[in-house]
Design a protein around this motif. Sequence first.
Motif, PDB file in Angstrom:
ATOM      1  N   LEU A  81       0.845  -1.195   0.000  1.00 25.71           N
ATOM      2  CA  LEU A  81       0.000   0.000   0.000  1.00 25.71           C
ATOM      3  C   LEU A  81       0.881   1.245   0.000  1.00 25.71           C
ATOM      4  CD1 LEU A  81      -2.704  -1.008   2.651  1.00 25.71           C
ATOM      5  CD2 LEU A  81      -2.911  -1.035   0.158  1.00 25.71           C
ATOM      6  N   PRO A  82       0.426   2.324  -0.624  1.00 19.66           N
ATOM      7  CA  PRO A  82       1.225   3.553  -0.639  1.00 19.66           C
ATOM      8  C   PRO A  82       1.389   4.116   0.771  1.00 19.66           C
ATOM      9  CG  PRO A  82      -0.978   3.957  -1.493  1.00 19.66           C
ATOM     10  CD  PRO A  82      -0.853   2.477  -1.348  1.00 19.66           C
ATOM     11  N   LYS A  83       2.542   4.709   1.029  1.00 21.64           N
ATOM     12  CA  LYS A  83       2.804   5.280   2.353  1.00 21.64           C
ATOM     13  C   LYS A  83       1.760   6.336   2.707  1.00 21.64           C
ATOM     14  CE  LYS A  83       7.803   4.500   2.190  1.00 21.64           C
ATOM     15  NZ  LYS A  83       9.149   5.142   2.197  1.00 21.64           N
ATOM     16  N   ALA A  84       1.364   7.129   1.709  1.00 21.66           N
ATOM     17  CA  ALA A  84       0.337   8.146   1.963  1.00 21.66           C
ATOM     18  C   ALA A  84      -0.965   7.489   2.390  1.00 21.66           C
ATOM     19  CB  ALA A  84       0.114   8.988   0.708  1.00 21.66           C
ATOM     20  N   GLY A  85      -1.288   6.349   1.790  1.00 24.53           N
ATOM     21  CA  GLY A  85      -2.510   5.647   2.160  1.00 24.53           C
ATOM     22  C   GLY A  85      -2.462   5.130   3.583  1.00 24.53           C
ATOM     23  N   ILE A  86      -1.326   4.573   3.977  1.00 24.50           N
ATOM     24  CA  ILE A  86      -1.180   4.079   5.345  1.00 24.50           C
ATOM     25  C   ILE A  86      -1.318   5.228   6.329  1.00 24.50           C
ATOM     26  CG2 ILE A  86       0.398   2.968   6.968  1.00 24.50           C
ATOM     27  CD1 ILE A  86       1.623   1.488   4.570  1.00 24.50           C
TER      28      ILE A  86
ATOM     29  N   MET B  31      -4.934   6.371   6.575  1.00 19.88           N
ATOM     30  CA  MET B  31      -5.734   5.411   7.326  1.00 19.88           C
ATOM     31  C   MET B  31      -5.586   5.648   8.834  1.00 19.88           C
ATOM     32  SD  MET B  31      -4.856   1.988   5.098  1.00 19.88           S
ATOM     33  CE  MET B  31      -5.745   0.818   6.132  1.00 19.88           C
ATOM     34  N   LEU B  32      -4.360   5.857   9.278  1.00 20.94           N
ATOM     35  CA  LEU B  32      -4.113   6.092  10.705  1.00 20.94           C
ATOM     36  C   LEU B  32      -4.768   7.393  11.165  1.00 20.94           C
ATOM     37  CD1 LEU B  32      -0.342   5.056  10.811  1.00 20.94           C
ATOM     38  CD2 LEU B  32      -2.279   3.747  11.687  1.00 20.94           C
ATOM     39  N   ILE B  33      -4.628   8.436  10.356  1.00 17.61           N
ATOM     40  CA  ILE B  33      -5.229   9.722  10.704  1.00 17.61           C
ATOM     41  C   ILE B  33      -6.747   9.616  10.736  1.00 17.61           C
ATOM     42  CG2 ILE B  33      -5.563  12.099   9.911  1.00 17.61           C
ATOM     43  CD1 ILE B  33      -2.705  11.966   8.769  1.00 17.61           C
TER      44      ILE B  33
ATOM     45  N   ALA C 236      -6.276   7.861  -1.256  1.00 24.71           N
ATOM     46  CA  ALA C 236      -4.839   7.757  -1.525  1.00 24.71           C
ATOM     47  C   ALA C 236      -4.526   6.995  -2.811  1.00 24.71           C
ATOM     48  CB  ALA C 236      -4.142   7.098  -0.337  1.00 24.71           C
ATOM     49  N   VAL C 237      -5.368   6.059  -3.195  1.00 21.31           N
ATOM     50  CA  VAL C 237      -5.051   5.241  -4.375  1.00 21.31           C
ATOM     51  C   VAL C 237      -5.815   5.674  -5.612  1.00 21.31           C
ATOM     52  CG1 VAL C 237      -4.520   3.239  -2.919  1.00 21.31           C
ATOM     53  CG2 VAL C 237      -6.838   3.506  -3.842  1.00 21.31           C
ATOM     54  N   THR C 238      -6.647   6.698  -5.471  1.00 24.87           N
ATOM     55  CA  THR C 238      -7.387   7.199  -6.646  1.00 24.87           C
ATOM     56  C   THR C 238      -6.509   8.141  -7.454  1.00 24.87           C
ATOM     57  OG1 THR C 238      -9.506   7.016  -5.491  1.00 24.87           O
ATOM     58  CG2 THR C 238      -9.420   8.484  -7.401  1.00 24.87           C
ATOM     59  N   PRO C 239      -6.313   7.882  -8.732  1.00 26.78           N
ATOM     60  CA  PRO C 239      -5.444   8.739  -9.567  1.00 26.78           C
ATOM     61  C   PRO C 239      -5.932  10.177  -9.602  1.00 26.78           C
ATOM     62  CG  PRO C 239      -5.994   6.682 -10.702  1.00 26.78           C
ATOM     63  CD  PRO C 239      -6.879   6.754  -9.501  1.00 26.78           C
TER      64      PRO C 239
END
Length: 278
Positions: free
Chosen positions: A222-227, A230-232, A275-278
Amino acid sequence: MLDGTGPENKAAPSAWQAGLIGLARCVRFFSRLPVPGLPFEADPHAAPDLSGMVRALPFAGLVIGLPASLVLAASLALGLDSWLCATLSIAALAVSTGAMHEDGLADLADSFGGATRERKLAIMKDSLVGSYGVCALILAFLLRIGALAALADRLDALPVCLGFLAACSLSRLAGVAPLAFLPPARSDGLSRGVGQPSRDSFWIGAILATCVTILLGFFGGLPKAGIGLMLIAAALAGWLVTRLSRRLFGGQTGDVAGAGQQAAEIAVWLALLIAVTP
C-alpha cells in the motif's frame, strides 16, 4: 480441595499467556466466532474486563476480520463483480460480529430524536430501531460496500485484503476511545459492566494497532500516503465520536463504542481510497 491442586491454587499465567487470554476474551466478546477455552485459562466464561484487555483488541480485530477477508479473497479470485465481492465480504463480517457494532450505530442514530439527555439514553436502551437508525444502517452499509468495491477496482487482491484487515484492527481500537476517555453515561449500561479501559492501556493498544497497520500496508504494497491517511482517519473518527458522546450524553455507552467502530471503519476505507485514486 486441600491438596493444592484446586483452581484457586493454579499459578498465575505468564505474560504471553495473559496476552492470549486477553485476545481470546476480546474475540469472544466482540464476535460470534467460536473460541475454545485455553488450557491455562481459569474461567473461559468469565465476564470480560476491558480495563487491560484493550491492548489485545488490535489483534482481535485481525482474527474477527479474517473470515470476511478470506471471503473477499475467494470471491475476487473467482472473478466476481467487485460490488458483489464487497457485499459478500461485509455480509460475512456482519455474521462474524453478530452485527454488534451496527446495532450500536443504529441506537446512537435513533437517540438524535430525543430532546433531553435522559430521553436520548432511554431511546438508546430501547431494542426497537427507528427511522434514524434505519437510515444510518443503510448509509453505513452502502459506504462500506462502495468504498471496498472501489478499492477492489483499483488494487490487486492482496493489498485489498490486507487493507481490509488493517481497517478491522484500527476501527475496533478507535471504537473504544470513548470508553477510555469518558465516564459511563449511566450506571446500568454494558460499558460499565465490562470495565473502563485505562488511558495507558488504550495508548498501548493504539501503538500496537499502528504497528499492525504499517506491517500490513508494507506487505500489501500500500502507498505510504494511504497508510498515513488510514491512521489519521481512524484517530479522527475516534476523537469525533468521543466529542459527540460527551456533548450528547455527558459520557459513553456501549452503543457509542459500536458507532465509533463503524465510523472509523468507513473513514479508514475512504482514506485509503482517496490515496489510491489517480
